[in-house]
Design a protein around this motif. Structure first.
Motif, short mmCIF file in Angstrom:
data_model
loop_
_atom_site.label_atom_id
_atom_site.label_comp_id
_atom_site.label_asym_id
_atom_site.label_seq_id
_atom_site.Cartn_x
_atom_site.Cartn_y
_atom_site.Cartn_z
N TYR A 84 0.84 -1.21 0.00
CA TYR A 84 0.00 0.00 0.00
C TYR A 84 0.86 1.25 0.00
O TYR A 84 0.67 2.17 -0.82
CB TYR A 84 -0.92 -0.02 1.23
N ALA A 85 1.82 1.29 0.91
CA ALA A 85 2.64 2.50 1.08
C ALA A 85 3.44 2.83 -0.17
O ALA A 85 3.53 4.00 -0.57
CB ALA A 85 3.57 2.32 2.28
N VAL A 86 4.02 1.83 -0.79
CA VAL A 86 4.86 2.06 -1.98
C VAL A 86 4.03 2.66 -3.12
O VAL A 86 4.42 3.66 -3.74
CB VAL A 86 5.54 0.76 -2.43
N PHE A 87 2.88 2.05 -3.38
CA PHE A 87 2.08 2.50 -4.51
C PHE A 87 1.47 3.88 -4.28
O PHE A 87 1.51 4.74 -5.17
CB PHE A 87 0.98 1.47 -4.83
N VAL A 88 0.89 4.11 -3.11
CA VAL A 88 0.22 5.40 -2.92
C VAL A 88 1.23 6.53 -2.74
O VAL A 88 0.99 7.66 -3.18
CB VAL A 88 -0.78 5.37 -1.75
N THR A 89 2.38 6.24 -2.12
CA THR A 89 3.39 7.28 -1.96
C THR A 89 3.92 7.72 -3.32
O THR A 89 4.09 8.93 -3.58
CB THR A 89 4.54 6.80 -1.07
N ALA A 90 4.17 6.75 -4.19
CA ALA A 90 4.62 7.10 -5.55
C ALA A 90 3.61 8.01 -6.23
O ALA A 90 3.98 9.01 -6.87
CB ALA A 90 4.82 5.82 -6.37
N ASN A 91 2.34 7.69 -6.06
CA ASN A 91 1.29 8.50 -6.68
C ASN A 91 1.24 9.91 -6.09
O ASN A 91 1.31 10.91 -6.82
CB ASN A 91 -0.07 7.81 -6.50
N TYR A 92 1.13 10.00 -4.77
CA TYR A 92 0.89 11.31 -4.15
C TYR A 92 2.08 12.25 -4.30
O TYR A 92 1.91 13.46 -4.48
CB TYR A 92 0.53 11.13 -2.67
N VAL A 93 3.28 11.71 -4.23
CA VAL A 93 4.46 12.56 -4.40
C VAL A 93 4.51 13.12 -5.82
O VAL A 93 4.80 14.30 -6.03
CB VAL A 93 5.75 11.79 -4.05
N VAL A 94 4.21 12.27 -6.80
CA VAL A 94 4.20 12.73 -8.19
C VAL A 94 3.13 13.80 -8.40
O VAL A 94 3.37 14.83 -9.05
CB VAL A 94 3.99 11.55 -9.16
N GLN A 95 1.95 13.59 -7.83
CA GLN A 95 0.88 14.58 -8.00
C GLN A 95 1.25 15.91 -7.34
O GLN A 95 1.06 16.99 -7.92
CB GLN A 95 -0.44 14.05 -7.41
N LEU A 96 1.78 15.84 -6.13
CA LEU A 96 2.08 17.06 -5.37
C LEU A 96 3.33 17.79 -5.89
O LEU A 96 3.35 19.02 -5.94
CB LEU A 96 2.28 16.72 -3.89
N ALA A 97 4.34 17.03 -6.27
CA ALA A 97 5.62 17.65 -6.62
C ALA A 97 5.81 17.89 -8.11
O ALA A 97 6.65 18.71 -8.49
CB ALA A 97 6.77 16.77 -6.10
N THR A 98 5.03 17.20 -8.94
CA THR A 98 5.23 17.32 -10.39
C THR A 98 3.97 17.79 -11.11
O THR A 98 3.99 18.79 -11.84
CB THR A 98 5.68 15.97 -10.98
N VAL A 99 2.86 17.09 -10.92
CA VAL A 99 1.66 17.36 -11.71
C VAL A 99 1.03 18.70 -11.35
O VAL A 99 0.75 19.53 -12.24
CB VAL A 99 0.63 16.22 -11.56
N ILE A 100 0.78 18.94 -10.08
CA ILE A 100 0.12 20.19 -9.68
C ILE A 100 0.97 21.41 -10.04
O ILE A 100 0.45 22.38 -10.62
CB ILE A 100 -0.23 20.17 -8.18
N PRO A 101 2.29 21.42 -9.75
CA PRO A 101 3.10 22.56 -10.19
C PRO A 101 3.07 22.76 -11.71
O PRO A 101 3.05 23.91 -12.19
CB PRO A 101 4.51 22.20 -9.71
N ALA A 102 3.04 21.67 -12.47
CA ALA A 102 2.98 21.79 -13.93
C ALA A 102 1.66 22.41 -14.38
O ALA A 102 1.62 23.23 -15.30
CB ALA A 102 3.18 20.42 -14.58
N LEU A 104 -0.14 24.48 -12.64
CA LEU A 104 -0.12 25.89 -12.25
C LEU A 104 0.75 26.73 -13.18
O LEU A 104 0.48 27.92 -13.40
CB LEU A 104 0.39 26.02 -10.81
N SER A 105 1.78 26.11 -13.74
CA SER A 105 2.67 26.85 -14.64
C SER A 105 2.25 26.75 -16.10
O SER A 105 2.90 27.32 -16.98
CB SER A 105 4.11 26.33 -14.48
N GLY A 106 1.19 25.98 -16.36
CA GLY A 106 0.70 25.85 -17.73
C GLY A 106 1.50 24.90 -18.59
O GLY A 106 1.44 24.97 -19.82
N THR A 107 2.26 24.01 -17.97
CA THR A 107 3.09 23.08 -18.74
C THR A 107 2.66 21.62 -18.53
O THR A 107 3.46 20.71 -18.72
CB THR A 107 4.57 23.23 -18.34
N SER A 108 1.42 21.41 -18.13
CA SER A 108 0.98 20.06 -17.78
C SER A 108 0.87 19.13 -18.97
O SER A 108 0.88 17.91 -18.81
CB SER A 108 -0.37 20.12 -17.05
N GLU A 109 0.77 19.69 -20.18
CA GLU A 109 0.61 18.84 -21.36
C GLU A 109 1.79 17.88 -21.51
O GLU A 109 1.62 16.73 -21.94
CB GLU A 109 0.48 19.71 -22.61
N ALA A 110 2.96 18.35 -21.12
CA ALA A 110 4.17 17.53 -21.28
C ALA A 110 4.20 16.34 -20.33
O ALA A 110 4.89 15.35 -20.59
CB ALA A 110 5.41 18.39 -21.08
#
Length: 211
Positions: A84-102, A104-110
Motif C-alpha cells: 500500500y505504502a509504496v504504490f500510494v506514496t509514488a502517486n501522491y508525491v508525483v501529484q504534489l511535486a510534479t503534476v500540480i506545479p505543472a 499551475l505553470s501551464g506546462t501540464s501537457e508535457a
C-alpha cells in the motif's frame, strides 16, 4: 511488552486516524464544490500522504506486540501495508511535486501521462494501494482475539476488508462518475475506524501487560 513500541503504535494509529478523517472531509467538500483547484488536489493528496507513515508504524507495532504464534498473520498484514505504502506514496508525491506545479505553470501537457485521472497509470497505482490496505486488514484479523475489546477490533478490520470490493468497483468500473464515487464512501468510515480501534487495542494490551 515494550512500552515504547506500544506508544509508537498508539500515537501513530491516532495520527493515521486523524489524517484519514481529514481526507474524508476534504473529499466531501471537493464534491460539494467548496474546494477548487489547486486547493482541492493539494488537500486531497496531502492528507492522503499523511496517512502512510503513521499507518506503517501502527501495523509494525501490531506485529511486534502480537504473540509469536500469531505473528505470521501480522507479518503478512505488514507486507501488504508496505505494498500500500509504496504504490500510494509514488502517486501522491508525483501529484504534489510534479503534476500540480505543472498545471499551475501551464506546462501540464508535457506530463499528462502522470496525472491521476480515471483509469490512468497513477489511478491504478492508487487502486492497488487501497486494495492492499484492505488485504492487510483481512490478514490481521486472525491475530486479534475474539473476546473482550479485541472482538470489536476484529469487526472493524473485517468491516474495512469487506469494503475493499466496493473500492475496487470504484476504481476499475469501465465508466467513472461522481455517483460511482459514493459507492466507496463506506471506506471513509471503516478505514479511520479500524485505525483507531487498533491504536486503542495496542494501548490496552500495554496496560494489561503492566497491570
Amino acid at each position: 511488552m515494550d512500552r515504547s513500541i506500544s506508544n509508537v503504535g498508539y500515537w501513530s494509529g491516532l495520527a493515521a486516524f486523524t489524517a484519514t478523517v481529514a481526507y474524508g472531509v476534504v473529499q466531501i467538500l471537493q464534491i460539494a464544490g467548496v474546494f477548487r483547484f489547486p486547493v482541492d488536489e493539494l488537500l486531497i493528496y496531502g492528507t492522503s500522504l499523511c496517512i502512510v507513515v503513521p499507518f506503517i508504524l501502527e501495523m509494525l507495532a501490531l506485529h511486534h506486540l502480537t504473540p509469536p504464534g500469531k505473528q505470521f498473520w501480522t507479518h503478512a498484514a505488514l507486507i501488504f501495508t508496505i505494498i500500500y505504502a509504496v504504490f500510494v506514496t509514488a502517486n501522491y508525491v508525483v501529484q504534489l511535486a510534479t503534476v500540480i506545479p505543472a498545471k499551475l505553470s501551464g506546462t501540464s501537457e508535457a506530463i499528462r501521462v502522470l496525472e491521476q485521472t480515471p483509469h490512468s497509470l497513477f489511478w491504478d497505482y492508487d487502486a492497488v494501494g487501497y486494495v492492499a490496505m484492505g488485504l492487510a486488514c483481512l490478514l490481521a484479523v486472525p491475530a486479534v482475539e475474539r473476546v473482550g475489546f479485541e472482538r470489536w477490533v476484529r469487526r472493524s478490520l473485517i468491516a474495512n476488508a469487506l469494503v475493499t470490493p466496493l473500492i475496487s468497483v470504484v476504481y476499475f468500473y469501465p465508466t467513472f462518475s461522481t455517483g460511482l464515487l459514493f459507492l466507496g464512501f463506506p471506506w471513509a468510515i471503516t478505514a479511520p475506524l479500524f485505525m483507531l480501534m487498533v491504536a486503542l487495542m495496542l494501548r490496552r494490551r500495554e496496560s494489561a501487560a503492566h497491570g
